[in-house]
Design a protein around this motif. Structure first.
Motif, PDB file in Angstrom:
ATOM      1  N   ALA A   1      42.983  53.986  44.220  1.00 48.87           N
ATOM      2  CA  ALA A   1      43.339  52.738  43.539  1.00 48.87           C
ATOM      3  C   ALA A   1      42.249  51.681  43.744  1.00 48.87           C
ATOM      4  O   ALA A   1      41.904  50.946  42.813  1.00 48.87           O
ATOM      5  N   ILE A   2      41.694  51.604  44.955  1.00 47.37           N
ATOM      6  CA  ILE A   2      40.610  50.652  45.217  1.00 47.37           C
ATOM      7  C   ILE A   2      39.418  50.963  44.315  1.00 47.37           C
ATOM      8  O   ILE A   2      38.827  50.062  43.713  1.00 47.37           O
ATOM      9  N   LYS A   3      39.070  52.240  44.212  1.00 50.69           N
ATOM     10  CA  LYS A   3      37.935  52.613  43.358  1.00 50.69           C
ATOM     11  C   LYS A   3      38.203  52.261  41.900  1.00 50.69           C
ATOM     12  O   LYS A   3      37.315  51.779  41.193  1.00 50.69           O
ATOM     13  N   TRP A   4      39.427  52.488  41.431  1.00 52.76           N
ATOM     14  CA  TRP A   4      39.789  52.115  40.056  1.00 52.76           C
ATOM     15  C   TRP A   4      39.690  50.598  39.883  1.00 52.76           C
ATOM     16  O   TRP A   4      39.157  50.114  38.874  1.00 52.76           O
ATOM     17  N   ALA A   5      40.209  49.840  40.841  1.00 49.28           N
ATOM     18  CA  ALA A   5      40.187  48.378  40.740  1.00 49.28           C
ATOM     19  C   ALA A   5      38.758  47.857  40.701  1.00 49.28           C
ATOM     20  O   ALA A   5      38.427  46.968  39.890  1.00 49.28           O
ATOM     21  N   LEU A   6      37.895  48.391  41.554  1.00 52.31           N
ATOM     22  CA  LEU A   6      36.497  47.949  41.577  1.00 52.31           C
ATOM     23  C   LEU A   6      35.773  48.318  40.279  1.00 52.31           C
ATOM     24  O   LEU A   6      34.982  47.531  39.759  1.00 52.31           O
ATOM     25  N   THR A   7      36.067  49.502  39.763  1.00 52.68           N
ATOM     26  CA  THR A   7      35.450  49.925  38.504  1.00 52.68           C
ATOM     27  C   THR A   7      35.904  49.025  37.358  1.00 52.68           C
ATOM     28  O   THR A   7      35.093  48.573  36.548  1.00 52.68           O
ATOM     29  N   LEU A   8      37.200  48.750  37.295  1.00 52.52           N
ATOM     30  CA  LEU A   8      37.750  47.877  36.255  1.00 52.52           C
ATOM     31  C   LEU A   8      37.151  46.472  36.350  1.00 52.52           C
ATOM     32  O   LEU A   8      36.743  45.881  35.347  1.00 52.52           O
ATOM     33  N   ALA A   9      37.058  45.950  37.571  1.00 55.92           N
ATOM     34  CA  ALA A   9      36.489  44.612  37.776  1.00 55.92           C
ATOM     35  C   ALA A   9      35.016  44.576  37.385  1.00 55.92           C
ATOM     36  O   ALA A   9      34.544  43.591  36.806  1.00 55.92           O
ATOM     37  N   LYS A  10      34.296  45.633  37.693  1.00 54.45           N
ATOM     38  CA  LYS A  10      32.872  45.686  37.339  1.00 54.45           C
ATOM     39  C   LYS A  10      32.695  45.653  35.820  1.00 54.45           C
ATOM     40  O   LYS A  10      31.842  44.934  35.299  1.00 54.45           O
ATOM     41  N   LEU A  11      33.533  46.408  35.105  1.00 55.63           N
ATOM     42  CA  LEU A  11      33.460  46.436  33.644  1.00 55.63           C
ATOM     43  C   LEU A  11      33.735  45.064  33.023  1.00 55.63           C
ATOM     44  O   LEU A  11      33.149  44.700  32.020  1.00 55.63           O
ATOM     45  N   ASN A  12      34.641  44.319  33.630  1.00 54.76           N
ATOM     46  CA  ASN A  12      35.061  43.023  33.089  1.00 54.76           C
ATOM     47  C   ASN A  12      34.436  41.825  33.804  1.00 54.76           C
ATOM     48  O   ASN A  12      34.851  40.693  33.571  1.00 54.76           O
ATOM     49  N   GLN A  13      33.497  42.097  34.706  1.00 57.60           N
ATOM     50  CA  GLN A  13      32.829  41.056  35.486  1.00 57.60           C
ATOM     51  C   GLN A  13      33.845  40.151  36.194  1.00 57.60           C
ATOM     52  O   GLN A  13      33.815  38.935  36.077  1.00 57.60           O
ATOM     53  N   GLU A  14      34.732  40.800  36.922  1.00 55.21           N
ATOM     54  CA  GLU A  14      35.769  40.089  37.662  1.00 55.21           C
ATOM     55  C   GLU A  14      35.622  40.390  39.150  1.00 55.21           C
ATOM     56  O   GLU A  14      34.723  41.100  39.559  1.00 55.21           O
ATOM     57  N   GLN A  15      36.505  39.837  39.920  1.00 57.28           N
ATOM     58  CA  GLN A  15      36.531  40.089  41.356  1.00 57.28           C
ATOM     59  C   GLN A  15      37.784  40.894  41.697  1.00 57.28           C
ATOM     60  O   GLN A  15      38.677  41.029  40.866  1.00 57.28           O
ATOM     61  N   VAL A  16      37.843  41.401  42.924  1.00 57.95           N
ATOM     62  CA  VAL A  16      38.981  42.216  43.355  1.00 57.95           C
ATOM     63  C   VAL A  16      39.575  41.625  44.627  1.00 57.95           C
ATOM     64  O   VAL A  16      38.844  41.240  45.542  1.00 57.95           O
ATOM     65  N   ALA A  17      40.894  41.575  44.657  1.00 59.48           N
ATOM     66  CA  ALA A  17      41.617  41.237  45.878  1.00 59.48           C
ATOM     67  C   ALA A  17      42.377  42.501  46.284  1.00 59.48           C
ATOM     68  O   ALA A  17      43.155  43.044  45.500  1.00 59.48           O
ATOM     69  N   ILE A  18      42.113  42.986  47.486  1.00 65.28           N
ATOM     70  CA  ILE A  18      42.752  44.193  48.000  1.00 65.28           C
ATOM     71  C   ILE A  18      43.799  43.743  49.013  1.00 65.28           C
ATOM     72  O   ILE A  18      43.468  43.122  50.025  1.00 65.28           O
ATOM     73  N   LEU A  19      45.048  44.024  48.700  1.00 59.36           N
ATOM     74  CA  LEU A  19      46.179  43.490  49.450  1.00 59.36           C
ATOM     75  C   LEU A  19      46.900  44.586  50.226  1.00 59.36           C
ATOM     76  O   LEU A  19      47.364  45.568  49.646  1.00 59.36           O
ATOM     77  N   PHE A  20      46.993  44.402  51.532  1.00 60.82           N
ATOM     78  CA  PHE A  20      47.759  45.294  52.393  1.00 60.82           C
ATOM     79  C   PHE A  20      48.953  44.508  52.920  1.00 60.82           C
ATOM     80  O   PHE A  20      48.791  43.436  53.508  1.00 60.82           O
ATOM     81  N   CYS A  21      50.147  45.023  52.667  1.00 60.54           N
ATOM     82  CA  CYS A  21      51.371  44.357  53.131  1.00 60.54           C
ATOM     83  C   CYS A  21      52.015  45.174  54.243  1.00 60.54           C
ATOM     84  O   CYS A  21      51.971  46.397  54.233  1.00 60.54           O
ATOM     85  N   TYR A  22      52.616  44.465  55.165  1.00 64.41           N
ATOM     86  CA  TYR A  22      53.334  45.119  56.255  1.00 64.41           C
ATOM     87  C   TYR A  22      54.496  44.240  56.666  1.00 64.41           C
ATOM     88  O   TYR A  22      54.513  43.043  56.385  1.00 64.41           O
ATOM     89  N   ARG A  23      55.456  44.866  57.297  1.00 63.38           N
ATOM     90  CA  ARG A  23      56.597  44.097  57.797  1.00 63.38           C
ATOM     91  C   ARG A  23      56.462  43.973  59.296  1.00 63.38           C
ATOM     92  O   ARG A  23      56.084  44.921  59.976  1.00 63.38           O
ATOM     93  N   LEU A  24      56.780  42.812  59.777  1.00 65.30           N
ATOM     94  CA  LEU A  24      56.708  42.534  61.206  1.00 65.30           C
ATOM     95  C   LEU A  24      58.131  42.551  61.752  1.00 65.30           C
ATOM     96  O   LEU A  24      58.838  41.560  61.695  1.00 65.30           O
ATOM     97  N   ILE A  25      58.524  43.715  62.191  1.00 71.17           N
ATOM     98  CA  ILE A  25      59.869  43.879  62.730  1.00 71.17           C
ATOM     99  C   ILE A  25      59.715  44.138  64.220  1.00 71.17           C
ATOM    100  O   ILE A  25      59.236  45.188  64.635  1.00 71.17           O
TER     101      ILE A  25
ATOM    102  N   LYS B   1      38.700  35.666  36.931  1.00 70.87           N
ATOM    103  CA  LYS B   1      39.930  36.447  37.063  1.00 70.87           C
ATOM    104  C   LYS B   1      39.778  37.495  38.156  1.00 70.87           C
ATOM    105  O   LYS B   1      38.675  37.884  38.514  1.00 70.87           O
ATOM    106  N   THR B   2      40.929  37.953  38.631  1.00 69.86           N
ATOM    107  CA  THR B   2      40.981  38.897  39.738  1.00 69.86           C
ATOM    108  C   THR B   2      41.747  40.143  39.339  1.00 69.86           C
ATOM    109  O   THR B   2      42.787  40.055  38.685  1.00 69.86           O
ATOM    110  N   VAL B   3      41.235  41.285  39.753  1.00 69.73           N
ATOM    111  CA  VAL B   3      41.994  42.526  39.696  1.00 69.73           C
ATOM    112  C   VAL B   3      42.642  42.653  41.074  1.00 69.73           C
ATOM    113  O   VAL B   3      41.943  42.677  42.087  1.00 69.73           O
ATOM    114  N   LEU B   4      43.949  42.689  41.095  1.00 70.65           N
ATOM    115  CA  LEU B   4      44.682  42.798  42.352  1.00 70.65           C
ATOM    116  C   LEU B   4      44.998  44.264  42.613  1.00 70.65           C
ATOM    117  O   LEU B   4      45.501  44.969  41.733  1.00 70.65           O
ATOM    118  N   CYS B   5      44.687  44.720  43.819  1.00 64.76           N
ATOM    119  CA  CYS B   5      44.917  46.113  44.201  1.00 64.76           C
ATOM    120  C   CYS B   5      45.737  46.129  45.490  1.00 64.76           C
ATOM    121  O   CYS B   5      45.286  45.636  46.521  1.00 64.76           O
TER     122      CYS B   5
END
Length: 146
Positions: free
Chosen positions: A20-44, A5-9
């Motif tokens: 938020a990244i630190k929280w996601a990594l900490t949560l994933a470490k506790l649950n032995q999961e991985q993290v996906a760090i998502l940056f969104c942008y608009r291309l205008i 499973k993945t913790v999405l940040c």
């Protein structure tokens, strides 16, 4: 074989995003999961297709450079597997798509990302929460870290 499973940040490089990244990594470490760090942008861009590709490349290069700076601050949680992703679009739609494609255990957001949630289809955070049905952690910009 069971898929990890993945913790999405979702981040926007604000102070609350770093937390938020630190929280996601900490949560994933506790649950032995991985993290996906998502940056969104608009291309205008009101330029030709070739120039749009250059703008896209420039935005993504800058995002990767900013993320490399963040990585230097992630001591203590480096044992958690993570990946950094960039996507064109609105946070709410990109998060929904990621959740449909991957098993996500939790979503972690900085409050600055939350404040822009209604940009896409005027979808409120409450509507999004009802639709996603996964635990969501909203991290404020100030205060302590995990």
């Amino acid at each position: 074989m069971m898929v990890k499973k993945t913790v999405l940040c979702a981040i926007d490089f604000s102070e609350s995003s770093l937390k938020a990244i630190k929280w996601a990594l900490t949560l994933a470490k506790l649950n032995q999961e991985q993290v996906a760090i998502l940056f969104c942008y608009r291309l205008i861009a009101e330029v030709g297709e070739g120039e749009s590709l250059k703008v896209k490349r420039d935005i993504e290069t800058k995002a990767f450079e900013q993320f490399q700076e963040i990585e230097k601050k992630l001591v203590g949680v480096s044992s958690v597997p993570y990946q950094f992703l960039t996507e064109i679009g609105f946070f709410s739609s990109r998060i929904e798509m990621f959740i449909r494609r991957s098993p996500v255990s939790a979503l972690v957001l900085g409050n600055s990302v939350v404040s822009n949630f209604n940009e896409y289809k005027n979808l409120s955070l409450d509507q999004f929460l009802q639709k996603t049905k996964i635990p969501i952690v909203i991290v404020p910009g100030g205060g302590g870290l995990p």
